[in-house]
Enzyme design. Structure first.
Site, PDB file in Angstrom:
ATOM      1  N   THR A  13       0.851  -1.412  -0.120  1.00  0.00           N
ATOM      2  CA  THR A  13       0.015   0.097   0.055  1.00  0.00           C
ATOM      3  C   THR A  13       1.061   1.078  -0.066  1.00  0.00           C
ATOM      4  O   THR A  13       0.406   2.151  -0.231  1.00  0.00           O
ATOM      5  CB  THR A  13      -0.981  -0.048   1.357  1.00  0.00           C
ATOM      6  OG1 THR A  13      -0.255  -0.087   2.270  1.00  0.00           O
ATOM      7  CG2 THR A  13      -1.991  -1.023   1.123  1.00  0.00           C
ATOM      8  N   ASP A  60       0.120  -8.847   9.722  1.00  0.00           N
ATOM      9  CA  ASP A  60       1.087  -8.037  10.208  1.00  0.00           C
ATOM     10  C   ASP A  60       2.490  -8.945  10.136  1.00  0.00           C
ATOM     11  O   ASP A  60       2.491  -9.972  10.751  1.00  0.00           O
ATOM     12  CB  ASP A  60       0.941  -7.744  11.787  1.00  0.00           C
ATOM     13  CG  ASP A  60       2.175  -6.613  12.444  1.00  0.00           C
ATOM     14  OD1 ASP A  60       3.222  -6.554  11.690  1.00  0.00           O
ATOM     15  OD2 ASP A  60       1.816  -6.552  13.352  1.00  0.00           O
ATOM     16  N   VAL A  61       3.361  -8.219   9.335  1.00  0.00           N
ATOM     17  CA  VAL A  61       4.828  -9.163   9.068  1.00  0.00           C
ATOM     18  C   VAL A  61       5.427  -9.352  10.427  1.00  0.00           C
ATOM     19  O   VAL A  61       6.404 -10.098  10.383  1.00  0.00           O
ATOM     20  CB  VAL A  61       5.559  -8.431   7.989  1.00  0.00           C
ATOM     21  CG1 VAL A  61       4.962  -8.302   6.476  1.00  0.00           C
ATOM     22  CG2 VAL A  61       5.992  -6.902   8.541  1.00  0.00           C
ATOM     23  N   ASN A  87       9.191  -6.009   0.360  1.00  0.00           N
ATOM     24  CA  ASN A  87       9.319  -4.583   0.440  1.00  0.00           C
ATOM     25  C   ASN A  87       8.845  -4.046   1.499  1.00  0.00           C
ATOM     26  O   ASN A  87       9.399  -2.681   1.975  1.00  0.00           O
ATOM     27  CB  ASN A  87       8.388  -3.998  -0.667  1.00  0.00           C
ATOM     28  CG  ASN A  87       7.763  -2.353  -0.788  1.00  0.00           C
ATOM     29  OD1 ASN A  87       9.063  -1.543  -0.986  1.00  0.00           O
ATOM     30  ND2 ASN A  87       6.795  -2.057  -0.443  1.00  0.00           N
ATOM     31  N   TYR A 153      18.561   2.119  11.395  1.00  0.00           N
ATOM     32  CA  TYR A 153      17.839   1.851  10.208  1.00  0.00           C
ATOM     33  C   TYR A 153      18.989   1.422   9.276  1.00  0.00           C
ATOM     34  O   TYR A 153      18.871   0.574   8.365  1.00  0.00           O
ATOM     35  CB  TYR A 153      17.271   3.199   9.642  1.00  0.00           C
ATOM     36  CG  TYR A 153      16.776   3.019   8.272  1.00  0.00           C
ATOM     37  CD1 TYR A 153      15.454   2.443   8.264  1.00  0.00           C
ATOM     38  CD2 TYR A 153      17.334   3.782   7.401  1.00  0.00           C
ATOM     39  CE1 TYR A 153      15.079   2.214   6.781  1.00  0.00           C
ATOM     40  CE2 TYR A 153      16.888   3.663   5.803  1.00  0.00           C
ATOM     41  CZ  TYR A 153      15.673   2.698   5.867  1.00  0.00           C
ATOM     42  OH  TYR A 153      15.165   2.618   4.441  1.00  0.00           O
ATOM     43  N   GLY A 184      17.806   5.214  -2.964  1.00  0.00           N
ATOM     44  CA  GLY A 184      18.192   6.415  -2.249  1.00  0.00           C
ATOM     45  C   GLY A 184      16.983   7.097  -1.748  1.00  0.00           C
ATOM     46  O   GLY A 184      15.985   6.376  -1.374  1.00  0.00           O
ATOM     47  N   PHE A 190       7.658   7.594   3.382  1.00  0.00           N
ATOM     48  CA  PHE A 190       8.895   7.058   4.307  1.00  0.00           C
ATOM     49  C   PHE A 190       9.117   8.151   5.358  1.00  0.00           C
ATOM     50  O   PHE A 190       9.180   7.758   6.435  1.00  0.00           O
ATOM     51  CB  PHE A 190      10.136   6.857   3.317  1.00  0.00           C
ATOM     52  CG  PHE A 190      11.333   6.479   4.088  1.00  0.00           C
ATOM     53  CD1 PHE A 190      11.480   5.186   4.442  1.00  0.00           C
ATOM     54  CD2 PHE A 190      12.429   7.343   4.481  1.00  0.00           C
ATOM     55  CE1 PHE A 190      12.541   4.829   5.169  1.00  0.00           C
ATOM     56  CE2 PHE A 190      13.496   7.197   4.936  1.00  0.00           C
ATOM     57  CZ  PHE A 190      13.371   5.962   5.103  1.00  0.00           C
TER      58      PHE A 190
HETATM   59  C1  8X3 Z   1      15.457   5.274   2.428  1.00  0.00           C
HETATM   60  C2  8X3 Z   1      16.837   6.107   1.938  1.00  0.00           C
HETATM   61  O1  8X3 Z   1      18.406   7.851   2.580  1.00  0.00           O
HETATM   62  O2  8X3 Z   1      16.359   8.322   3.004  1.00  0.00           O
HETATM   63  O3  8X3 Z   1      16.041   3.997   2.581  1.00  0.00           O
HETATM   64  O4  8X3 Z   1      17.459   6.814   4.144  1.00  0.00           O
HETATM   65  S1  8X3 Z   1      17.349   7.268   2.880  1.00  0.00           S
END
Ligand code: 8X3
Length: 252
Positions: A13, A60-61, A87, A153, A184, A190
């Protein structure tokens, strides 16, 4: 005629996942899509056209029992996954390691690494039995070099790359392929997720730079899928034009 008929896309999604599912459907594949948000998943299924979606689920993964149940459902419906696109993933917070929130650290590792590892483990056996399949893991350029305040991360994405490398070695004698795609800066939700809904802060990440879009990652996935049997793409790193690497960019 492609050897691959059905692709499973997790986190479908989101901006990258939905673009991947759309691209694969556009190329004639059937898909299984999963995501946590039922409303968004239903809309995606409608958009993809139900005929192209052989199954969808909101499990939920991070819940292994739910994941096993999902895979069991696939078996009961005789759905064989030829392409697994791992993903689903996220970043939570941006802070020095010494100040990082513990539950954010654990959620990132669980989602980005543990769930990817476990779902691959559940599905790879069928791929090996059929001697056919591709596992495509969405890593990140963040996994190539750690950037300030992104230790966990970045480490999770480095683990995705190394786990993929290990799988590829162990699957060498089979026709099952393993690829890591490392994007990137991609303009999706995100950063909104990372900054826990702080839209103003999230927007600044993509200001002054022509960031990658979900479709760019989807095109890379299609490149990987659309290779002759003899070709295995081990990894693809994708940067926005104004990025020098995963942690250096030029903003106008
Ligand atoms: C996401 C790329 O550079 O925003 O995986 O961490 S960044």
């Amino acid at each position: 005629m492609s050897a691959y008929k059905v692709a499973l896309v997790t986190g479908a999604t989101g901006g990258i996942g939905s673009a991947i599912a759309k691209k694969l459907v556009e190329q004639g594949l059937k898909v299984v899509v999963t995501g946590r948000n039922a409303d968004k998943l239903n809309s995606l299924v409608e958009e993809l056209n139900r005929d192209n979606v052989v199954y969808y689920d909101t499990f939920d993964v991070n819940d292994y029992e739910a994941m096993k149940n999902f895979v069991e459902q696939l078996k009961m419906k005789n759905i064989e996954i030829d392409i697994l696109v791992n993903n689903a993933g996220l970043a939570l917070g941006l802070a020095s390691f010494q100040e990082y929130d513990v539950s954010d650290m654990i959620t990132m590792l669980d989602t980005n690494v543990k769930s990817l590892m476990l779902l691959s483990h559940l599905l790879v056996k069928g791929m090996v039995e059929r001697n056919n399949g591709i596992i495509i893991n969405i890593g990140s350029t963040a996994g190539q070099f750690a950037y300030p305040n992104g230790s966990v991360y970045c480490a999770s994405k480095a683990a995705v790359k190394t786990l993929s490398d290990g799988m590829r070695v162990d699957l060498m004698a089979t026709d099952v392929k393993v690829t890591t795609i490392m994007p990137g800066l991609v303009e999706t939700d995100f950063s909104l997720v990372r900054f826990k809904g702080d839209n103003d802060r999230a927007k600044t990440v993509y200001q002054g730079i022509d960031a990658l879009q979900g479709i760019d990652v989807a095109e890379a996935v299609w490149y990987v899928v659309n290779q002759p049997k003899r070709v295995q793409v081990s990894e693809i790193a994708l940067l926005a034009n104004q990025q020098g690497n995963g942690f250096t960019n030029f903003k106008k």
